[in-house]
Design a protein around this motif. Structure first.
Motif, short mmCIF file in Angstrom:
data_model
loop_
_atom_site.label_atom_id
_atom_site.label_comp_id
_atom_site.label_asym_id
_atom_site.label_seq_id
_atom_site.Cartn_x
_atom_site.Cartn_y
_atom_site.Cartn_z
N ALA A 102 0.84 -1.21 0.00
CA ALA A 102 0.00 0.00 0.00
C ALA A 102 0.87 1.25 0.00
O ALA A 102 1.81 1.38 0.80
CB ALA A 102 -0.91 -0.01 1.22
N GLY A 103 0.57 2.16 -0.90
CA GLY A 103 1.31 3.41 -0.97
C GLY A 103 2.67 3.32 -1.62
O GLY A 103 3.44 4.29 -1.59
N LEU A 104 3.00 2.19 -2.20
CA LEU A 104 4.34 2.02 -2.79
C LEU A 104 4.57 3.00 -3.95
O LEU A 104 5.70 3.43 -4.19
CB LEU A 104 4.50 0.57 -3.28
CG LEU A 104 5.91 0.14 -3.67
CD1 LEU A 104 6.83 0.10 -2.46
CD2 LEU A 104 5.88 -1.23 -4.35
N SER A 113 -9.76 -10.78 -14.83
CA SER A 113 -8.35 -10.55 -14.52
C SER A 113 -8.03 -9.06 -14.43
O SER A 113 -7.14 -8.66 -13.66
CB SER A 113 -7.46 -11.22 -15.57
OG SER A 113 -7.57 -10.58 -16.83
N VAL A 114 -8.72 -8.23 -15.21
CA VAL A 114 -8.49 -6.79 -15.12
C VAL A 114 -8.74 -6.31 -13.70
O VAL A 114 -8.02 -5.43 -13.18
CB VAL A 114 -9.39 -6.04 -16.13
CG1 VAL A 114 -9.33 -4.53 -15.88
CG2 VAL A 114 -8.96 -6.34 -17.56
N PHE A 115 -9.73 -6.89 -13.02
CA PHE A 115 -10.06 -6.47 -11.66
C PHE A 115 -8.89 -6.70 -10.71
O PHE A 115 -8.48 -5.78 -9.99
CB PHE A 115 -11.29 -7.22 -11.15
CG PHE A 115 -11.53 -7.05 -9.68
CD1 PHE A 115 -12.07 -5.89 -9.18
CD2 PHE A 115 -11.17 -8.07 -8.79
CE1 PHE A 115 -12.27 -5.73 -7.81
CE2 PHE A 115 -11.36 -7.91 -7.43
CZ PHE A 115 -11.91 -6.74 -6.94
N PHE A 116 -8.33 -7.92 -10.68
CA PHE A 116 -7.30 -8.16 -9.68
C PHE A 116 -5.96 -7.52 -10.04
O PHE A 116 -5.14 -7.24 -9.16
CB PHE A 116 -7.14 -9.66 -9.34
CG PHE A 116 -6.77 -10.56 -10.47
CD1 PHE A 116 -5.47 -10.63 -10.94
CD2 PHE A 116 -7.72 -11.39 -11.06
CE1 PHE A 116 -5.12 -11.50 -11.96
CE2 PHE A 116 -7.38 -12.26 -12.08
CZ PHE A 116 -6.07 -12.32 -12.54
N TYR A 117 -5.72 -7.26 -11.32
CA TYR A 117 -4.52 -6.50 -11.67
C TYR A 117 -4.67 -5.04 -11.27
O TYR A 117 -3.76 -4.43 -10.68
CB TYR A 117 -4.25 -6.59 -13.17
CG TYR A 117 -3.81 -7.96 -13.65
CD1 TYR A 117 -2.77 -8.65 -13.02
CD2 TYR A 117 -4.41 -8.57 -14.75
CE1 TYR A 117 -2.38 -9.90 -13.45
CE2 TYR A 117 -4.02 -9.82 -15.20
CZ TYR A 117 -3.00 -10.48 -14.55
OH TYR A 117 -2.61 -11.71 -15.00
N ILE A 152 -2.66 -2.14 -8.64
CA ILE A 152 -2.24 -0.81 -9.08
C ILE A 152 -2.88 0.28 -8.22
O ILE A 152 -2.21 1.23 -7.78
CB ILE A 152 -2.59 -0.61 -10.57
CG1 ILE A 152 -1.81 -1.62 -11.43
CG2 ILE A 152 -2.30 0.82 -11.02
CD1 ILE A 152 -2.19 -1.60 -12.89
N LEU A 153 -4.18 0.14 -7.94
CA LEU A 153 -4.86 1.11 -7.07
C LEU A 153 -4.28 1.09 -5.67
O LEU A 153 -4.14 2.14 -5.01
CB LEU A 153 -6.35 0.80 -7.03
CG LEU A 153 -7.13 1.01 -8.33
CD1 LEU A 153 -8.58 0.53 -8.17
CD2 LEU A 153 -7.11 2.47 -8.74
N LEU A 154 -3.92 -0.10 -5.19
CA LEU A 154 -3.33 -0.22 -3.86
C LEU A 154 -2.00 0.53 -3.79
O LEU A 154 -1.71 1.21 -2.80
CB LEU A 154 -3.13 -1.70 -3.53
CG LEU A 154 -2.59 -2.04 -2.14
CD1 LEU A 154 -3.66 -1.75 -1.09
CD2 LEU A 154 -2.17 -3.51 -2.07
#
Length: 533
Positions: free
Chosen positions: A412-414, A470-474, A478-480
């Motif tokens: 998170a926040g990386l 798969s778009v969801f978990f990728y 990215i959002l994380l």
């Protein structure tokens, strides 16, 4: 009884022999070179050996135009070598090149020492029990298992031999040569030793079971055709004069062995545990190289040996492809560990590749602007490899006090603290998701197109649904990284040496180039031609 001297076509096979020779020389170095000099010696030897083999692969590929074999109305480039046991043709040479390129990246990741304060990711003394004084002493002394480099070279040699094998016995030998070193490499992690050893044991036991199925299938097919040569099997299938029960059961058992290696459902259970427990450099190399070699072998087996019985094995692959895509995509959604998420992502990509296998292989059956199944799968493998190696290479950089931090909460926040690393990781994930202007988009478009041309539209519909999932978990990752606040104990990016940095940079560059300018590699895959029969 007269003895006939076997003929070996060294001019076509020498890239494989170079890799085998370097592997054997690496074993000698372990026996005679002092420990403090082994690391540099092994790394230089492995990189030079792979570079020479890659140059030899290019030379052999350019020389294939002089070798043309006509059969069943198709003219293929290459030759049958080693008394009929090996087939050196365009597809096999293309796969050699892919394996060698990603093997060089694997060596560079193996050689990284800055991330672990002067030592590699591999255990100092694998024979020492985890948590014992012997293990602590080995770590304090900075010991390092440099045997990993000859083990990697043996695995690479098996990966090159696997898609080149032209009979069932050689195919089995190649399968074991590539598998046995990987079983060992998976258990040599410096940190989380018990998890690593558990992964190696699971991989070994399940791999042994799959090899048993494969060997039983070899025996049944030999009983059916009276030969292990792919051309003889194809002739027996074409004539349809023998016991079809032996053929169908034998094909099913051979498929179990190959589907296990590519991680297809329901033979995928080893994938998340091994990907998570193995040293991450091993995971990066294994995830790309094994899939390339195993799909090459699968294509040759089903197209050359069983091509005349297509209507019997295609329904099986329809079911396996659909199940694999759904299992990989759905289970990836519920993961909370980056490596396990990438493992289930790999399972889903196996399903997408199987979708391409269902296409039309003969160029004569297609229009001038259409691509063959073989061409689509080869390009997908070329696009999948850089994204896979690059993502796992980046995973090695994200660390906390306990080593690699693979929990989602640590990431998170990386994107705020290390935007370049997070941006590269996000770009590679977008390629895996099949977003336009990335290599993954072109790869998925190619395999979906050939499957539709062959009438496998139900499989393509499922593939599109799996791609949306798969778009969801990728995107979640990215959002994380970019839109979440760092946790109480966030991970940090450790600055690597040039070895890992160069590997990541090349993987990102290749992913971008194959997405923006895919034509040269698509043409190269198309010019590889057909398998020799």
């Amino acid at each position: 009884m007269d003895f006939t001297k076997p003929t070996i076509e060294y001019a076509s096979l020498w890239p494989i022999l170079v890799v085998f020779g370097v592997a054997c020389l690496g074993v000698v170095i372990e026996a005679f070179v002092p420990r403090e000099r082994r690391y540099l010696t092994q790394v230089v030897l492995a990189v030079v050996g792979l570079g020479v083999a890659l140059a030899g692969t290019v030379y052999v590929g350019l020389d294939l135009d002089k070798l043309r074999v006509a059969g069943q109305g198709v003219v293929a480039r290459g030759e049958i070598a080693a008394e009929g046991t090996l087939a050196v043709d365009g597809p096999s040479v293309f796969l050699w090149g892919l394996v060698l390129v990603f093997a060089i990246g694997g060596v560079l990741l193996f050689a990284e020492r800055r991330l672990e304060a002067g030592v590699s990711a591999f255990a100092g003394q694998a024979a020492a029990l985890p948590g014992t004084e012997a293990e602590r002493e080995a770590s304090t002394r900075g010991l390092d298992h440099t045997e990993v480099y000859p083990l990697l070279m043996f695995a690479v040699a098996g990966m090159m031999l696997f898609p080149t094998a032209n009979d069932l016995l050689t195919l089995f030998v190649a399968l074991e040569v590539l598998s046995l070193p990987l079983y060992l490499l998976c258990g040599l992690a410096r940190r989380r030793r018990l998890l690593s050893q558990e992964a190696a044991l699971k991989y070994f036991l399940l791999g042994a079971f799959s090899s048993g199925f494969f060997l039983y299938g070899v025996a049944l097919i030999y009983g059916y055709a009276g030969s292990m040569q792919f051309s003889d099997i194809n002739e027996a299938v074409h004539n349809d004069t023998a016991n079809d029960t032996l053929l169908l059961i034998g094909m099913g058992m051979l498929a179990v062995g190959l589907l296990f290696k590519v991680g297809a459902a329901p033979f995928h259970s080893w994938t998340p545990d091994v990907y998570q427990g193995a040293p991450t450099p091993v995971t990066a190399f294994m995830a790309a190289g094994t899939k390339i070699a195993a799909f090459g072998a699968m294509l040759r087996l089903f197209y050359v040996a069983f091509g005349a019985d297509r209507w019997d094995w295609q329904p099986m692959l329809w079911i396996v492809a659909i199940l694999t895509m759904l299992v990989g995509s759905i289970l990836a959604v519920v993961q909370s560990d980056v490596k396990r998420m990438l493992a289930y992502s790999s399972v889903a990509h196996t399903g997408f590749l199987l979708t391409g296998v269902l296409g039309v292989q003969a160029a004569s059956a297609l229009g001038p602007d259409e691509i063959t199944s073989l061409q689509a799968v080869l390009f997908y493998l070329a696009a999948y490899g850089p994204a896979t190696v690059g993502t796992f290479a980046i995973v090695t950089l994200v660390r906390d006090a306990g080593g690699e931090a693979t929990s989602f909460s640590k990431w998170a926040g990386l994107g705020r603290t290390s935007p370049l690393v997070a941006g590269s990781f996000g770009f590679l994930l977008l390629s895996m998701a099949g977003i336009p202007l990335t290599a993954g988009f072109i790869g998925k478009w190619a395999v979906f197109e050939v499957a539709l041309a062959a009438g496998a539209w139900p499989v393509v519909i499922v593939a599109i649904v799996a791609s949306i999932i798969s778009v969801f978990f990728y995107l979640r990752v990215i959002l994380l990284m970019f839109f979440s606040e760092p946790g109480e104990q966030p991970a940090a990016v450790t600055k690597p040496s040039l070895l890992t940095s160069a590997t990541i940079a090349v993987c990102v560059l290749l992913t971008a180039l194959l997405g923006i300018i895919p034509g040269p590699v698509l043409d190269l895959a198309g010019n590889a031609g057909s398998f020799i029969r």
